[in-house]
Scaffold this motif. Structure first.
Motif, PDB file in Angstrom:
ATOM      1  N   MET A 420       0.830  -1.207   0.000  1.00  0.00           N
ATOM      2  CA  MET A 420       0.000   0.000   0.000  1.00  0.00           C
ATOM      3  C   MET A 420       0.866   1.261   0.000  1.00  0.00           C
ATOM      4  O   MET A 420       1.976   1.266   0.538  1.00  0.00           O
ATOM      5  CB  MET A 420      -0.923   0.036   1.220  1.00  0.00           C
ATOM      6  N   THR A 421       0.321   2.306  -0.586  1.00  0.00           N
ATOM      7  CA  THR A 421       0.949   3.618  -0.534  1.00  0.00           C
ATOM      8  C   THR A 421      -0.073   4.637  -0.038  1.00  0.00           C
ATOM      9  O   THR A 421      -1.287   4.417  -0.143  1.00  0.00           O
ATOM     10  CB  THR A 421       1.468   4.048  -1.918  1.00  0.00           C
ATOM     11  N   ARG A 429      -2.958  12.019  -6.929  1.00  0.00           N
ATOM     12  CA  ARG A 429      -2.387  10.765  -6.426  1.00  0.00           C
ATOM     13  C   ARG A 429      -0.896  10.889  -6.106  1.00  0.00           C
ATOM     14  O   ARG A 429      -0.156   9.919  -6.207  1.00  0.00           O
ATOM     15  CB  ARG A 429      -2.648   9.640  -7.427  1.00  0.00           C
ATOM     16  N   THR A 430      -0.493  12.067  -5.699  1.00  0.00           N
ATOM     17  CA  THR A 430       0.882  12.265  -5.253  1.00  0.00           C
ATOM     18  C   THR A 430       1.123  11.434  -3.984  1.00  0.00           C
ATOM     19  O   THR A 430       0.350  11.506  -3.034  1.00  0.00           O
ATOM     20  CB  THR A 430       1.139  13.746  -4.940  1.00  0.00           C
ATOM     21  N   GLU A 431       2.218  10.665  -3.983  1.00  0.00           N
ATOM     22  CA  GLU A 431       2.509   9.809  -2.835  1.00  0.00           C
ATOM     23  C   GLU A 431       3.022  10.630  -1.657  1.00  0.00           C
ATOM     24  O   GLU A 431       3.786  11.589  -1.816  1.00  0.00           O
ATOM     25  CB  GLU A 431       3.533   8.739  -3.211  1.00  0.00           C
ATOM     26  N   PRO A 433       5.156  10.112   1.792  1.00  0.00           N
ATOM     27  CA  PRO A 433       5.979   9.181   2.579  1.00  0.00           C
ATOM     28  C   PRO A 433       5.412   9.007   3.976  1.00  0.00           C
ATOM     29  O   PRO A 433       5.045   9.983   4.640  1.00  0.00           O
ATOM     30  CB  PRO A 433       7.347   9.867   2.619  1.00  0.00           C
ATOM     31  N   MET A 434       5.304   7.774   4.408  1.00  0.00           N
ATOM     32  CA  MET A 434       4.683   7.517   5.721  1.00  0.00           C
ATOM     33  C   MET A 434       5.512   8.109   6.854  1.00  0.00           C
ATOM     34  O   MET A 434       4.991   8.391   7.929  1.00  0.00           O
ATOM     35  CB  MET A 434       4.458   6.027   5.940  1.00  0.00           C
ATOM     36  N   GLU A 435       6.842   8.335   6.603  1.00  0.00           N
ATOM     37  CA  GLU A 435       7.688   8.897   7.651  1.00  0.00           C
ATOM     38  C   GLU A 435       7.326  10.347   7.972  1.00  0.00           C
ATOM     39  O   GLU A 435       7.697  10.874   9.033  1.00  0.00           O
ATOM     40  CB  GLU A 435       9.168   8.831   7.221  1.00  0.00           C
ATOM     41  N   GLN A 436       6.626  10.998   7.059  1.00  0.00           N
ATOM     42  CA  GLN A 436       6.239  12.391   7.288  1.00  0.00           C
ATOM     43  C   GLN A 436       5.052  12.527   8.239  1.00  0.00           C
ATOM     44  O   GLN A 436       4.664  13.645   8.598  1.00  0.00           O
ATOM     45  CB  GLN A 436       5.913  13.074   5.959  1.00  0.00           C
ATOM     46  N   TYR A 449      -5.573  11.901   4.201  1.00  0.00           N
ATOM     47  CA  TYR A 449      -5.058  11.240   3.005  1.00  0.00           C
ATOM     48  C   TYR A 449      -5.792   9.922   2.729  1.00  0.00           C
ATOM     49  O   TYR A 449      -6.606   9.469   3.528  1.00  0.00           O
ATOM     50  CB  TYR A 449      -3.553  10.999   3.142  1.00  0.00           C
ATOM     51  N   GLU A 450      -5.458   9.335   1.568  1.00  0.00           N
ATOM     52  CA  GLU A 450      -6.078   8.069   1.160  1.00  0.00           C
ATOM     53  C   GLU A 450      -5.008   6.991   1.026  1.00  0.00           C
ATOM     54  O   GLU A 450      -3.812   7.284   0.909  1.00  0.00           O
ATOM     55  CB  GLU A 450      -6.815   8.236  -0.177  1.00  0.00           C
TER      56      GLU A 450
END
Length: 584
Positions: A420-421, A429-431, A433-436, A449-450
């Motif tokens: 998943m992203t 649909r710009t990704e 980063p989960m670290e943010q 977010y989605e």
């Protein structure tokens, strides 16, 4: 007595005097009418003179005594006449030359059949009384009274069917139809040409209205015979223990009550029942074990012969409620595409089953997984529009809040494992980063977010999804969790419907669309492929819990959403709005 007692012969419904229903058959003095002699009745001859309903020769249905016929008090809204539709009936008989309309025995039986579906389903208070009145008039050979009351009953039936068509959700919300009135009939007369303009003007029109589809009508009759049998059975008083679990060879508590119910359902043969009811102790073995398996198979339960909670719940259903559910589902079954002109997919949610019919033949069948009670699959009609091979999965809002975000909080590698992203939105649909993201402070209800899952073997949609226009984001799709189809009870999804034979379904659709590439080849390319489906395939999501099969055996299914009877945590009404629901 002034009423005609001859066989139902085609005679003019009145002579020089106005006529009325034969109230004397109900213990009320009848109004005088011209009579027709019994054996010497003349052939039907319409009135030769010009007849107007304003003239002296008119159908005086208004003279019927309210205390003679009682059903109108429940059937009709604010009506003081024993008939619901006096004035329309006058016009109908004037159009028909004041000749009787219900001479044909098959036509009369068709009317009774349609009225009984409403009575047994308990959808219309007063219908049982109306049927009794009709039967009594017919038994008394009161031709005039029966014919007029039958015509009124036909109009009542048509208006009630119109109510059901406009608001089919009634069939899933433990409601009854509303009392009829003249405005409802007027609205019906403004409908399609096939519905009202020829109302009651001739026998052929009536027959076409009541039993146009002979096969479907025969099925209705067979189902009503079963409903009638259950309605007439003496009621049982069996209440199972809350945590009943009787494995093979173990003693069955309240065994005689269980045996009696199995016998009445036809799952325990009479010979074995006569022998077993003499026993003081009965175990779950031999004929009893076999009877439990037969019952489980007919009810869509796990066929293991174990007398557990699910089996006990179905066995405990009152016989009168079984009769009601049989008739109720006859009306539910009237909705959906026919599959005559083009293929039609029908998903029956409580049966965990889908099939495609085309030109009156079943051409495809598959097990399915449907929405669980907390996240039900909506009831609606649509048509397939797009097939997506190697799809991405846009994680729905409910799953995002209840599953994905808690999963990420519990395990930092959750998204990587699930392929998943995080994306900014469905439009952008710009990704992200989960670290943010500071996950410890994330509130699932306000997360902006989605989540999107990429194609691959772990994708929740498998290798293909089948889209259709609807307001609920419901669609059919494949799944990597193949083992779940081995379960008997398969209300496991979050609303969308997983198809066991998704690959075969894709092949069928591609073939029907006259596409040359095979589904297997498309999957191997690994690219996302959106295939438009210009040749229409209808889809109906239905909820049918009782039907009589081709072997005249009653099939029943567990009421997983509480649409047959109230449950502890009822499904919200929004899932049974039945928007755009088709009627046969």
């Amino acid at each position: 007595m002034f009423c005609t007692r001859s066989s139902l012969r085609p005679v003019n419904l009145f002579g020089s005097l106005a006529i009325t229903l034969c109230a004397s058959t109900f213990g009320v003095k009848a109004q005088p009418t011209n009579t027709v002699s019994d054996a010497s009745a003349q052939p039907a001859v319409p009135i030769t003179a010009s007849v107007s309903i304003q003239s002296e020769q008119r159908l005086a249905v208004g003279l019927v005594r309210p205390d003679a016929l009682k059903s109108y008090q429940q059937l009709c809204l604010n009506n003081l006449n024993a008939l619901c539709f006096s004035e329309p009936i006058e016009r109908i008989y004037a159009t028909n030359g004041f000749m009787p309309l219900w001479q044909n025995a098959e036509l009369r039986e068709a009317l009774y059949t349609r009225l009984r579906t409403l009575d047994y389903a308990q959808l219309m208070p007063g219908m049982a009384e109306r049927i009794m009145e009709l039967e009594y008039l017919e038994a008394q050979h009161d031709q005039r009274g029966f014919d007029i009351l039958a015509t009124d009953s036909y109009l009542v039936y048509q208006v009630l069917m119109q109510q059901m068509t406009k608001k089919p959700s009634i069939l899933f919300r433990h409601q009854t139809l509303t009392q009829v009135n003249h405005q409802m009939l007027a609205a019906l007369s403004m409908g399609p040409a096939s519905t009202m303009p020829q109302f009651g003007t001739n026998e052929q029109a009536l027959m076409m209205s009541l039993r146009a589809d002979e096969a479907a009508f025969t099925t209705t009759q067979r189902s009503l015979e079963q409903a009638k049998r259950y309605q007439q059975l003496p009621e049982h008083d069996y209440v199972p223990a809350k945590k009943v679990l009787v494995k093979e060879g173990k003693i069955i508590p309240d065994a005689q009550k269980v045996l009696a119910i199995l016998y009445q359902h036809g799952d325990l043969p009479e010979v074995e029942y006569d022998w077993l009811k003499q026993e003081t102790v009965v175990t779950n073995s031999g004929h009893v074990h076999a009877a439990l398996k037969r019952f489980q198979k007919r009810n869509g339960l796990q066929v293991d012969g174990v007398y557990g909670p699910a089996t006990a719940r179905q066995l405990a259903l009152p016989f009168h409620d079984v009769a009601r559910v049989i008739a109720l589902n006859l009306h539910r079954n009237q909705f959906g595409a026919t599959g005559e002109e083009r293929p039609s997919i029908r998903v029956n949610i409580p049966d965990y089953h889908m099939q495609i019919t085309h030109k009156d033949e079943v051409v495809f069948e598959s097990k399915v997984i449907v929405g669980r009670t907390a996240r039900p699959t909506n009831l609606f009609s649509s048509a397939l529009s797009v097939m997506v091979v190697n799809p991405r999965w846009n994680v729905p809002e409910t799953i995002k809040k209840e599953d994905v975000i808690p999963g990420v909080k519990a395990s930092p590698d959750y998204l990587q494992r699930k392929n998943m992203t995080i994306i900014h939105s469905w439009r952008d649909r710009t990704e992200i980063p989960m670290e943010q993201i500071e996950w410890s402070t994330v509130d699932p209800e306000t997360f902006p977010y989605e989540f999107m899952q990429g194609p691959g073997p772990t994708n929740a949609l498998g290798n293909v999804k089948f889209l259709m226009p609807n307001d609920y984001s419901i669609y059919l799709h494949d799944t990597p969790a193949r083992s779940l189809f081995g379960r008997t009870k398969r209300n496991l999804s979050s609303g969308c419907v997983r198809v066991e034979k998704a690959a075969e379904l894709a092949d069928y659709i591609l073939d029907y669309q006259r596409r040359t590439q095979s589904y297997k080849h498309l999957v191997k390319t690994e690219g996302i492929d959106n295939i438009n489906l210009p040749r229409k395939i209808d889809v109906d999501f239905t909820y049918v819990t009782a039907w009589v099969d081709e072997n005249d055996v009653l099939q029943m299914r567990e009421d997983i959403y509480g649409y047959d009877r109230p449950i502890r945590e009822p499904v919200e009404d929004k899932f049974s709005t039945l928007k755009n629901y088709r009627r046969y």
